[in-house]
Write a protein that holds these residues in place. Structure first.
Motif, short mmCIF file in Angstrom:
data_model
loop_
_atom_site.label_atom_id
_atom_site.label_comp_id
_atom_site.label_asym_id
_atom_site.label_seq_id
_atom_site.Cartn_x
_atom_site.Cartn_y
_atom_site.Cartn_z
N TYR A 134 -8.47 7.39 1.74
CA TYR A 134 -8.75 6.30 2.67
C TYR A 134 -9.72 5.25 2.11
CZ TYR A 134 -6.22 8.13 6.73
OH TYR A 134 -5.24 8.55 7.60
N PRO A 135 -10.83 5.65 1.46
CA PRO A 135 -11.73 4.61 0.91
C PRO A 135 -11.05 3.73 -0.13
CG PRO A 135 -12.86 6.71 1.04
CD PRO A 135 -11.42 6.99 1.33
N SER A 136 -10.28 4.34 -1.02
CA SER A 136 -9.58 3.58 -2.04
C SER A 136 -8.49 2.71 -1.43
CB SER A 136 -8.97 4.53 -3.08
OG SER A 136 -8.37 3.80 -4.13
N LEU A 137 -7.80 3.22 -0.42
CA LEU A 137 -6.78 2.43 0.27
C LEU A 137 -7.40 1.22 0.97
CD1 LEU A 137 -4.63 5.32 1.80
CD2 LEU A 137 -3.86 3.67 0.09
N ALA A 138 -8.59 1.42 1.57
CA ALA A 138 -9.26 0.30 2.24
C ALA A 138 -9.68 -0.76 1.24
CB ALA A 138 -10.48 0.81 3.01
N ALA A 139 -10.24 -0.35 0.09
CA ALA A 139 -10.63 -1.31 -0.93
C ALA A 139 -9.42 -2.07 -1.47
CB ALA A 139 -11.36 -0.60 -2.08
N THR A 140 -8.32 -1.34 -1.70
CA THR A 140 -7.10 -1.99 -2.18
C THR A 140 -6.57 -2.96 -1.14
OG1 THR A 140 -6.59 0.03 -3.40
CG2 THR A 140 -4.83 -1.57 -3.15
N ALA A 141 -6.65 -2.57 0.14
CA ALA A 141 -6.17 -3.45 1.21
C ALA A 141 -6.93 -4.77 1.23
CB ALA A 141 -6.31 -2.75 2.56
N ILE A 142 -8.24 -4.72 0.99
CA ILE A 142 -9.04 -5.95 0.96
C ILE A 142 -8.58 -6.85 -0.17
CG2 ILE A 142 -11.34 -6.89 0.56
CD1 ILE A 142 -12.48 -4.54 2.07
N PHE A 143 -8.39 -6.27 -1.36
CA PHE A 143 -7.91 -7.06 -2.50
C PHE A 143 -6.56 -7.70 -2.18
CE2 PHE A 143 -10.84 -4.45 -5.16
CZ PHE A 143 -11.48 -5.51 -5.79
N LEU A 144 -5.66 -6.93 -1.59
CA LEU A 144 -4.32 -7.44 -1.29
C LEU A 144 -4.36 -8.52 -0.23
CD1 LEU A 144 -2.27 -4.10 -1.27
CD2 LEU A 144 -2.36 -5.82 -3.08
N ILE A 145 -5.19 -8.33 0.79
CA ILE A 145 -5.30 -9.34 1.85
C ILE A 145 -5.77 -10.66 1.27
CG2 ILE A 145 -6.62 -9.99 3.90
CD1 ILE A 145 -6.53 -7.03 4.73
N VAL A 146 -6.79 -10.60 0.42
CA VAL A 146 -7.31 -11.83 -0.19
C VAL A 146 -6.25 -12.50 -1.07
CG1 VAL A 146 -9.02 -12.75 -1.79
CG2 VAL A 146 -9.71 -11.08 -0.08
N LEU B 247 0.83 -1.21 0.00
CA LEU B 247 0.00 0.00 0.00
C LEU B 247 0.86 1.26 0.00
CD1 LEU B 247 -2.90 -0.82 2.48
CD2 LEU B 247 -3.07 -0.54 0.01
N LEU B 248 1.93 1.26 0.79
CA LEU B 248 2.81 2.43 0.84
C LEU B 248 3.46 2.69 -0.52
CD1 LEU B 248 4.36 4.65 2.34
CD2 LEU B 248 6.04 2.91 3.01
N LEU B 249 4.07 1.66 -1.08
CA LEU B 249 4.73 1.83 -2.38
C LEU B 249 3.73 2.14 -3.48
CD1 LEU B 249 7.30 -1.12 -2.22
CD2 LEU B 249 7.70 1.30 -1.73
N GLY B 250 2.58 1.44 -3.46
CA GLY B 250 1.56 1.67 -4.48
C GLY B 250 1.00 3.08 -4.42
N SER B 251 0.78 3.59 -3.20
CA SER B 251 0.23 4.95 -3.07
C SER B 251 1.25 5.99 -3.50
CB SER B 251 -0.22 5.20 -1.63
OG SER B 251 0.88 5.08 -0.73
N LEU B 252 2.53 5.74 -3.24
CA LEU B 252 3.57 6.67 -3.68
C LEU B 252 3.64 6.74 -5.21
CD1 LEU B 252 6.42 5.87 -1.12
CD2 LEU B 252 5.19 8.04 -1.33
N VAL B 253 3.61 5.57 -5.85
CA VAL B 253 3.64 5.54 -7.31
C VAL B 253 2.37 6.18 -7.88
CG1 VAL B 253 3.71 4.05 -9.34
CG2 VAL B 253 5.13 3.51 -7.35
#
Length: 266
Positions: free
Chosen positions: A182-194, A75-81
């Motif tokens: 934050y909403p987009s980060l949360a959605a991305t976090a769910i995808f990554l966790i799965v 998430l950190l690297l993806g948000s920076l890019v």
């Protein structure tokens, strides 16, 4: 017609769920006698066997360790890019985004042999550190693709106002881009966790030590060449699914907003 299609889809979801959850409380004879029925004499023996004899708690700890590091770093690297994609001029932004989008088009199987050889040389094979690194590399394009779509919709006036107040790129990222995303980060976090939690391919390729197995790899122990212990397998699936269910329950209020954000150009 739409109700019929939705009803069929609901059955495709509910029936396997009932079989798996119900089967985890059944004995093997009862499961084969009535796979779709509710347990007549529910038993917790399967859970005791899975948690105690199969060292499922240790395996669960390995998966939690891998996911708890892989997801935040990605998430950190993806948000920076994604921030760079949103703020760079037109052509550099397109080139940077195309580089990461190309990562989505490369099948994982196509680069497994080079990855295996490289990790062997670096001493990262058969280690959770190596598994974390490969998870980050493989899923980073997914994070960039989702987050860039959202950050591109943020009004340029937000950043211009911050620049007038003396904020540099890092301050704009930390004080504007991240809080608003934050909403987009949360959605991305769910995808990554799965993706990280359910990954079997890379643990199967890189992990040999039984003490370093992740959950998908441990579930293979319940499936033999001639006999599969389905009640234990179903129990393992239930145990493995609980953390994902909890993660979705915690983040679900952001999920819909996150996956729809950026769908329409602002």
């Amino acid at each position: 017609m739409r109700r019929f299609v939705l009803g069929v889809y609901a059955l495709l979801i509910v029936v396997p769920l009932v079989v798996i959850v119900g089967g985890s409380f059944k004995t093997t004879p009862e499961l084969f006698a009535s796979p779709f029925g509710l347990p007549k004499s529910p038993t917790l023996d399967n859970y005791t066997t899975v948690l105690a004899k199969q060292d499922m708690l240790g395996v669960l700890g390995n998966s939690l360790f891998v996911v708890s590091i892989s997801v935040p770093v990605t998430l950190l690297l993806g948000s920076l890019v994604a921030f760079a994609v949103a703020r760079l001029p037109r052509w550099p932004s397109r080139i940077l985004f195309a580089i990461f989008a190309a990562g989505l088009a490369v099948p994982a199987q196509a680069v497994m042999i080079p990855q295996y050889v490289q990790f062997e040389r670096l001493g990262l094979r058969n280690s959770l550190t190596g598994l974390i690194l490969v998870n980050i590399v493989v899923t980073l394009p997914v994070a960039v693709f989702i987050l860039a779509g959202f950050m591109r919709t943020l009004p340029a006036e937000l950043y211009e106002a911050a620049e007038l107040d003396g904020a540099g790129p890092w301050a704009s990222y930390r004080r504007i881009a991240v809080p608003v995303s934050y909403p987009s980060l949360a959605a991305t976090a769910i995808f990554l966790i799965v993706m990280h939690w359910n990954d079997l391919l890379y643990p199967l390729l890189f992990i040999d030590d039984p003490d370093k197995r992740t959950l998908p790899l441990a579930l293979l122990d319940f499936q033999g060449e001639y006999l599969t212990e389905y009640p234990l397998l179903f129990t393992g699936v239930v145990v493995a699914s609980l953390p994902m269910v909890l993660a979705y329950a915690f983040l679900q209020r952001h999920f819909v907003a996150g996956i729809t954000a950026g769908a329409v150009k602002g």
